[in-house]
Write an enzyme that holds these catalytic residues in place. Structure first.
Site, PDB file in Angstrom:
ATOM      1  N   LYS A   1      -5.150   2.038 -12.191  1.00  0.00           N
ATOM      2  CA  LYS A   1      -6.146   2.906 -13.105  1.00  0.00           C
ATOM      3  C   LYS A   1      -6.476   2.366 -14.374  1.00  0.00           C
ATOM      4  CE  LYS A   1      -8.551   4.590  -9.846  1.00  0.00           C
ATOM      5  NZ  LYS A   1      -9.869   4.167  -9.757  1.00  0.00           N
TER       6      LYS A   1
ATOM      7  N   TYR B   1       0.505  10.249  -9.027  1.00  0.00           N
ATOM      8  CA  TYR B   1      -0.314   9.081  -8.934  1.00  0.00           C
ATOM      9  C   TYR B   1       0.679   8.195  -9.097  1.00  0.00           C
ATOM     10  CZ  TYR B   1      -5.331   8.227  -9.549  1.00  0.00           C
ATOM     11  OH  TYR B   1      -6.421   7.630  -8.763  1.00  0.00           O
TER      12      TYR B   1
END
Length: 267
Positions: free
Chosen positions: A173, A166
């Site tokens: 995020k 990620y």
């Protein structure tokens, strides 16, 4: 005499959860997306829904919109275009006289952002603007249409951890989750709530663009106490609809995990 306890509560007769609400839904691209199911469930629960899209995806969203229970207009919104944001409220007024809820389902990172040590600032800056700053930008753009009791709901992927593959999207995020807390702080006095749903991995178009996403698919169901279906976006969508409703009137700045329970487990 026994009672069947397996009936879906959303199918029960009675007042609809979003009766009379006006909801803006971003991010509808395919029927597999959480945003599509939020739009569908919102309509089924009595809401009037407006969708957004932009550029080459406009035609795709317009086509997918036809698969909703009711027709839904699609207006253009590129959250990286200040002109689009500045004119959003005016363009929304062509379809609704106000908003009771906004779903933020927007995220993008260039391919270079998925290699942490090699990611360039240009790639990271793009990811931050589109995927994190856009929550504040969308909140400001829609706030003139929202009365006390309205809600903003965003979608995140639990940012407490350094996930495999990620990389800078994970950092983005984390910024997104922090942005939600500040939106909750500044819009709370106006009676506007801001919350997030941290969904487990769903096999969407966006997920497929993440290199190595299959690593999540292979292990999540094994780690989730409730199990997890990467093809089922409905549980996360139901949580979004609940947060958009009046059933969480005193909840803001919160993150609701819809991940089968993985967030609560050790390795």
């Amino acid at each position: 005499m026994t009672t069947d306890q397996t009936t879906d509560p959303t199918s029960q007769a009675g007042p609809s959860m979003l009766h009379g609400k006006r909801i803006l839904v971003t991010g509808v691209l395919t029927e597999s997306s959480i945003a599509f199911h939020v739009a569908r469930l919102a309509q089924e629960q009595g809401a009037q829904v407006v969708l957004t899209s932009f550029g080459r995806t406009m035609k795709i969203t317009q086509m997918i919109a036809k698969r909703l229970p009711q027709p839904a207009p699609v207006i253009e919104l590129d959250v990286a275009d200040q002109g689009h944001l500045d004119s959003l409220a005016e363009r929304l007024r062509e379809h609704v006289d106000g908003l009771d809820g906004v779903l933020h389902s927007i995220g993008f990172a260039p391919a270079g952002a998925f290699t942490f040590l090699e990611g360039s600032w240009e790639d990271v800056a793009t990811a931050m603007q589109v995927s994190a700053y856009s929550l504040k930008a969308l909140a400001v753009a829609t706030e003139p249409l929202m009365a006390p009791g309205s809600a903003i709901v965003g979608l995140t992927f639990d940012a407490k951890f350094a996930w495999p593959v990620y990389d800078w999207m994970g950092v983005t995020k984390a910024a997104f989750e922090a942005t939600n807390r500040y939106v909750a702080r500044d819009l709370g006095p106006k009676g506007i709530r801001a919350n997030l749903v941290a969904a487990g991995p769903i096999r969407t178009t966006a997920a497929k663009s993440i290199p190595g996403f299959e690593q999540f698919e292979e292990t999540w169901d094994q780690r989730a106490p409730l199990g997890w279906d990467v093809n089922d976006a409905v549980p996360a969508a139901k949580a979004c609809v609940a947060l958009l409703s009046d059933w969480f009137p005193a909840t803001t700045g919160e993150i609701v995990h819809v991940d089968g329970g993985v967030h609560a487990m050790g390795q």
